[in-house]
Design an enzyme around this catalytic site. Sequence first.
Site, PDB file in Angstrom:
ATOM      1  N   SER A 122      43.644 -11.174  16.624  1.00 42.94           N
ATOM      2  CA  SER A 122      43.105  -9.881  16.148  1.00 42.94           C
ATOM      3  C   SER A 122      44.350  -8.965  15.769  1.00 42.94           C
ATOM      4  CB  SER A 122      42.217  -9.377  17.318  1.00 42.94           C
ATOM      5  OG  SER A 122      42.009  -8.107  16.695  1.00 42.94           O
TER       6      SER A 122
ATOM      7  N   HIS B 257      42.376 -12.652  12.655  1.00 47.91           N
ATOM      8  CA  HIS B 257      41.329 -11.823  12.840  1.00 47.91           C
ATOM      9  C   HIS B 257      41.392 -10.247  12.329  1.00 47.91           C
ATOM     10  CE1 HIS B 257      37.228 -11.352  14.724  1.00 47.91           C
ATOM     11  NE2 HIS B 257      37.861 -10.026  15.072  1.00 47.91           N
TER      12      HIS B 257
ATOM     13  N   ASP C  41      39.813  -6.772  12.053  1.00 48.49           N
ATOM     14  CA  ASP C  41      38.753  -5.994  12.369  1.00 48.49           C
ATOM     15  C   ASP C  41      38.412  -4.830  11.656  1.00 48.49           C
ATOM     16  OD1 ASP C  41      37.812  -7.162  14.905  1.00 48.49           O
ATOM     17  OD2 ASP C  41      39.776  -6.832  15.450  1.00 48.49           O
TER      18      ASP C  41
ATOM     19  N   MET D 248      36.628  -1.317  11.214  1.00 51.31           N
ATOM     20  CA  MET D 248      35.860  -0.431  11.979  1.00 51.31           C
ATOM     21  C   MET D 248      35.316   0.811  10.981  1.00 51.31           C
ATOM     22  SD  MET D 248      37.606  -0.308  15.510  1.00 51.31           S
ATOM     23  CE  MET D 248      37.767  -1.929  16.168  1.00 51.31           C
TER      24      MET D 248
ATOM     25  N   HIS E 224      36.022  -9.237  10.617  1.00 49.60           N
ATOM     26  CA  HIS E 224      34.887  -9.041  11.376  1.00 49.60           C
ATOM     27  C   HIS E 224      34.439  -7.337  11.013  1.00 49.60           C
ATOM     28  CE1 HIS E 224      33.851  -7.902  15.847  1.00 49.60           C
ATOM     29  NE2 HIS E 224      32.881  -7.881  15.053  1.00 49.60           N
TER      30      HIS E 224
ATOM     31  N   MET F  36      32.752  -4.217  11.630  1.00 45.80           N
ATOM     32  CA  MET F  36      32.192  -3.424  12.598  1.00 45.80           C
ATOM     33  C   MET F  36      31.562  -2.390  11.705  1.00 45.80           C
ATOM     34  SD  MET F  36      34.271  -4.021  15.956  1.00 45.80           S
ATOM     35  CE  MET F  36      35.703  -4.778  14.985  1.00 45.80           C
TER      36      MET F  36
ATOM     37  N   MET G 146      30.286 -11.256  20.803  1.00 44.81           N
ATOM     38  CA  MET G 146      31.287 -10.176  21.353  1.00 44.81           C
ATOM     39  C   MET G 146      31.352 -10.105  23.216  1.00 44.81           C
ATOM     40  SD  MET G 146      32.769  -8.573  18.916  1.00 44.81           S
ATOM     41  CE  MET G 146      33.472  -7.478  20.280  1.00 44.81           C
TER      42      MET G 146
ATOM     43  N   ASP H 246      35.105 -12.972  20.996  1.00 40.01           N
ATOM     44  CA  ASP H 246      36.082 -11.839  20.739  1.00 40.01           C
ATOM     45  C   ASP H 246      35.946 -10.862  21.807  1.00 40.01           C
ATOM     46  OD1 ASP H 246      37.395  -9.767  19.433  1.00 40.01           O
ATOM     47  OD2 ASP H 246      36.186  -9.708  17.832  1.00 40.01           O
TER      48      ASP H 246
HETATM   49  C1  DX5 Z   1      36.937  -5.269  19.473  1.00 40.13           C
HETATM   50  C2  DX5 Z   1      37.495  -6.148  18.174  1.00 40.13           C
HETATM   51  C3  DX5 Z   1      38.473  -7.000  18.796  1.00 40.13           C
HETATM   52  C4  DX5 Z   1      39.657  -6.675  19.623  1.00 40.13           C
HETATM   53  C5  DX5 Z   1      39.967  -7.693  20.509  1.00 40.13           C
HETATM   54  O1  DX5 Z   1      36.027  -4.552  18.867  1.00 40.13           O
HETATM   55  O2  DX5 Z   1      36.409  -6.951  17.677  1.00 40.13           O
HETATM   56  O3  DX5 Z   1      38.714  -8.094  17.752  1.00 40.13           O
HETATM   57  O4  DX5 Z   1      40.791  -6.550  18.602  1.00 40.13           O
HETATM   58  O5  DX5 Z   1      40.996  -7.302  21.524  1.00 40.13           O
HETATM   59  P1  DX5 Z   1      41.410  -7.903  22.894  1.00 40.13           P
HETATM   60  O6  DX5 Z   1      41.807  -9.132  22.792  1.00 40.13           O
HETATM   61  O7  DX5 Z   1      42.572  -6.960  23.286  1.00 40.13           O
HETATM   62  O8  DX5 Z   1      40.054  -7.749  23.691  1.00 40.13           O
HETATM   63 ZN    ZN Z   2      36.903  -8.564  16.188  1.00 40.68          ZN
END
Ligand code: DX5
Ligand code: ZN
Length: 211
Positions: free
Chosen positions: A11, A36, A38, A40, A69, A71, A140, A178
């Site tokens: 990630s 990956h 993310d 947000m 991903h 969010m 998750m 994740d």
């Molecule tokens: C959290 C993200 C993850 C995050 C995971 O909402 O979707 O992908 O980066 O990070 P770690 O491995 O540190 O939990």
């Molecule tokens: Zn993620």
Amino acid sequence: MKKNSRFLSPSLLSADFSDLTSAFKFIEEKGSSFVHVDVMDGHFVPQVSYGQPVISSIRKCTKLPFDVHLMIERPENSIVSYIESGADFVTFHIEATCHADRCVQLVHDAGKKAGIALCPATPLSAVEELLPFVDIVLVMSVNPGWGGQKLIPYTIEKIRKLADIQREKNFKYLISVDGGINQETLEDVLEAGTDIVVSGSSFFRGNLEWK
Ligand code: DX5
Ligand code: ZN
């Protein structure tokens, strides 16, 4: 993407964005299959990370597929633009839309892989109808929104149930996990049936050994 293989998807959220060249080099050297990414939006989760322009710009840093991903609320409104920015797999949250089937279709119409994500407390029944059609189910294992949290143990049971359903019904989806994956939790999630391991903080700290 073949079953019975295991894929590492680091990630980027935990990467040093002031030195992305080194981050991508590290990702590639460590045997990763995907990156990956993310996204947000400050609504579905409180923080804002990055969006389409940043993804387009970093797309040239690696040839590895981008495992995006989302969010974000109402993914149906922007899912196609994430594909245009360079997403190869697009995973959206079931909690963020009442148009999940449309989202899957939009991704498939663009020739990409579609994933559905579930927050820790969302039951598998919420995505039951979609299981025959999706390419990835992302469990998750922490509450979405932040890296560096601890894995919530009951989410492992969800991975196990998904693996059972997949075997019984011969569904093609890969199971992704994740959140909170480190050397200790890695074995548990793999044993439960995970295909794609997402790791941010442990991976970039150099604390995740991937064989
Ligand atoms: C959290 C993200 C993850 C995050 C995971 O909402 O979707 O992908 O980066 O990070 P770690 O491995 O540190 O939990
Ligand atoms: Zn993620």
